[in-house]
Each structure stands twice: as C-alpha cells, then as structure tokens.
Design an enzyme around this catalytic site. Structure first.
Site, PDB file in Angstrom:
ATOM      1  CG  ASP A  25      -1.976  -0.948   1.296  1.00  0.00           C
ATOM      2  OD1 ASP A  25      -2.047  -1.797   0.392  1.00  0.00           O
ATOM      3  OD2 ASP A  25      -2.787  -0.888   2.245  1.00  0.00           O
ATOM      4  CG  HIS A  71       2.810  -8.645   0.628  1.00  0.00           C
ATOM      5  ND1 HIS A  71       2.171  -9.731   1.194  1.00  0.00           N
ATOM      6  CD2 HIS A  71       2.630  -7.614   1.493  1.00  0.00           C
ATOM      7  CE1 HIS A  71       1.634  -9.370   2.345  1.00  0.00           C
ATOM      8  NE2 HIS A  71       1.898  -8.085   2.545  1.00  0.00           N
ATOM      9  CB  SER A 126       9.373   2.553   5.040  1.00  0.00           C
ATOM     10  OG  SER A 126       9.304   2.586   6.451  1.00  0.00           O
TER      11      SER A 126
END
Length: 297
Positions: free
Chosen positions: A113, A169, A256
């Site tokens: 996301d 991921h 991040s």
C-alpha cells in the site's frame, strides 16, 4: 502540501502528513537542518524511538493515531486494544481478503500500500529521486556488476506513509536470493525531505535482494528505512519457492520506501501511472492491485 492521484476516483487528493509542520521546519530551516544532521538522522535517535514503540507505554498512542488518520481497522484480524505496543499495531497484518491478489501471471501487482512513481528506460546514473535530484543504481546497492543488468529498464518507487499498511510482498511466483544490508542514516522519505537532501535513498539504511520472478525477469527489491523506523524485518525464506502476493517482510514505525528495478523489456507500467509521474504526482496504490503487465513486443 502533498497532492497525489487517486486512480479509483480519478481525482487528486491531499495527503494528511503525520508531523507535517515538524517535517517542514526540520528540512526547510537552517536551525532545523542543523538538528537533523546532529541528532535526527543518526541511528541512535531512531533506535531509541523504536525501543519506546516496542514498550507497553506506547500503546496509548494507538487509538489517537487511528482516529487522527481515519485508519480502517475492520481490515485487521484483531482489535486495536489487543496490541501489546504501538509497533505491533504499526506492523499489523491484514485479513486475508482485505487485499485481493490479481493472480493472472501476466499482470504486475503492487507489492505494498503506498504512493507510486514509475520511470521507464532508466539511465542507471541518473535515476530520478524527485525533480532536480538524481542518483545511480550502483550507489544505491553498492554493486556495479549487478546494476549494469538493469540498463534501460524500469524503476518503481513506492512511498509508504506512516498511516499505510507497512508489510511488503512479492509481485510474482519465483525465488528470492538472501538480502544484503547497507548501513546508513535515517532521513525522512517524505517529499519534503526528498526535495532537500540530494541522493537521500543512497544515504539511508537499506536492504536489497534479487527476486527471480517467473514472469517478469530478475527484479531488484530495495527496502529503505527512514526516521524512527526501528527495523526492516525480512520474513521470507531465501531460495525457496515463493507465491505471488506472499509476504517478504515489514517495517517497524515510520514512513518507508520500497523500490523495484526491472530489466529492459520485462514489464509495461499502466499508462495512467506513467502520466501522473510525468506530471509530478504519485499515484495511490494498494497491495495486489494491477499496476502493469508483462512486456509484449
């Protein structure tokens, strides 16, 4: 003010920044920059804050954070009151159906996301950080031999805000090599700091690995830490078979960045994302959604 493009509404939205006033002062004023260089960018500052976020005393920050940033906790498998500390909440997992994974092998999905900027036909010595600032891939991963394999390829920069789901991921089936650690500073990765710190990504703490994707060639994954990020945690098993959408790792507290590098003629990024990047806007994306396709001549 940070404006980004929402693909679903086809409209621009304003990002609510955690500590926005503080960030602007730190990265824009002479005194703030001095404090940044002396204290804030140092490992000890982020480490101490990270340690605090691992204690039960940080738990009281969870509810106000959820309310201030309107975080949808219905996606989380446990109640926020059941988190032991703020870092447990921050690095929370999601319900299995919260982020559907597009399993079409020709479809490139987002690994996180976040807010995405995408670049085609990259010059390895002039990769765009933000308008006016560039860096080289060899500086970023400190490996010139591997870098050369990605000449004229694609670069996808995913910026994760503190309010985002903070696990990253895999974009495809395949195998991933062991990760490499590079020590560095802890500058913020917010656009405010990117506009003021040249080669910021090459200065911050980061980890990188090569993912051998079944459908998109070899991909360099780079995870970059930032101010108050206590740790980058890798949870995958190197050299083992990996499924599309499976977890690679997660960040502890703080904004991040995840950067992916693709070889030439391996992917085609969706046109709307490329157009927004050229206009100077990031595009909001969610884990598992389509952001491109397998390259076709």
């Amino acid at each position: 003010m940070i404006k980004y493009f929402n693909r679903k509404t086809r409209k621009y939205e304003i990002e609510k920044v955690a500590g926005g006033t503080y960030l602007k002062w730190i990265y824009s004023s002479p005194l703030g920059m001095k404090i940044l260089e002396i204290i804030i960018k140092k490992k000890i500052f982020s480490k101490l804050y990270g340690l605090f976020c691992d204690t039960r005393y940080s738990k009281k920050r969870i509810e106000p954070f959820i309310k201030d940033f309107n975080i949808d906790m219905s996606e989380c498998p446990i109640n926020y009151n059941d988190f032991r500390c703020f870092n447990d909440f921050f690095s929370r997992s999601l319900k299995q159906d919260a982020r559907p994974i597009n399993t079409n092998k020709k479809i490139l999905i987002s690994p996180v996301d976040g807010r995405l900027a995408a670049y085609e036909h990259i010059n390895l010595n002039k990769i765009i950080q933000i308008k006016g600032f560039t860096y080289s891939l060899s500086e970023l991963i400190k490996n010139n031999k591997i870098s050369m394999n990605f000449t004229n390829g694609n670069c996808l920069i995913f910026r994760l805000c503190p309010t985002d789901y903070h696990r990253f991921h895999f974009i495809d089936w395949g195998k991933c090599e062991p990760y490499n650690k590079i020590k560095g500073n802890y500058y913020s990765v917010n656009p405010i700091s990117l506009q003021n710190i040249p080669k910021l990504f090459c200065k911050n703490k980061r980890e990188w690995s090569i993912f051998h994707s079944n459908n998109f060639g070899n991909v360099i994954y780079v995870e970059i830490g930032a101010t108050c990020v206590g740790s980058i945690i890798q949870t995958y098993n190197p050299e083992k078979n990996i499924s599309k959408g499976s977890e690679k790792g997660y960040f502890k507290f703080g904004g991040s960045t995840v950067i992916l590098f693709f070889e030439k003629n391996k992917i085609t990024v969706d046109r709307d994302i490329l157009e927004q990047t050229k206009k100077g806007y990031e595009t909001k994306v969610l884990l598992g959604e389509r952001i491109g396709t397998q390259y076709v001549q």
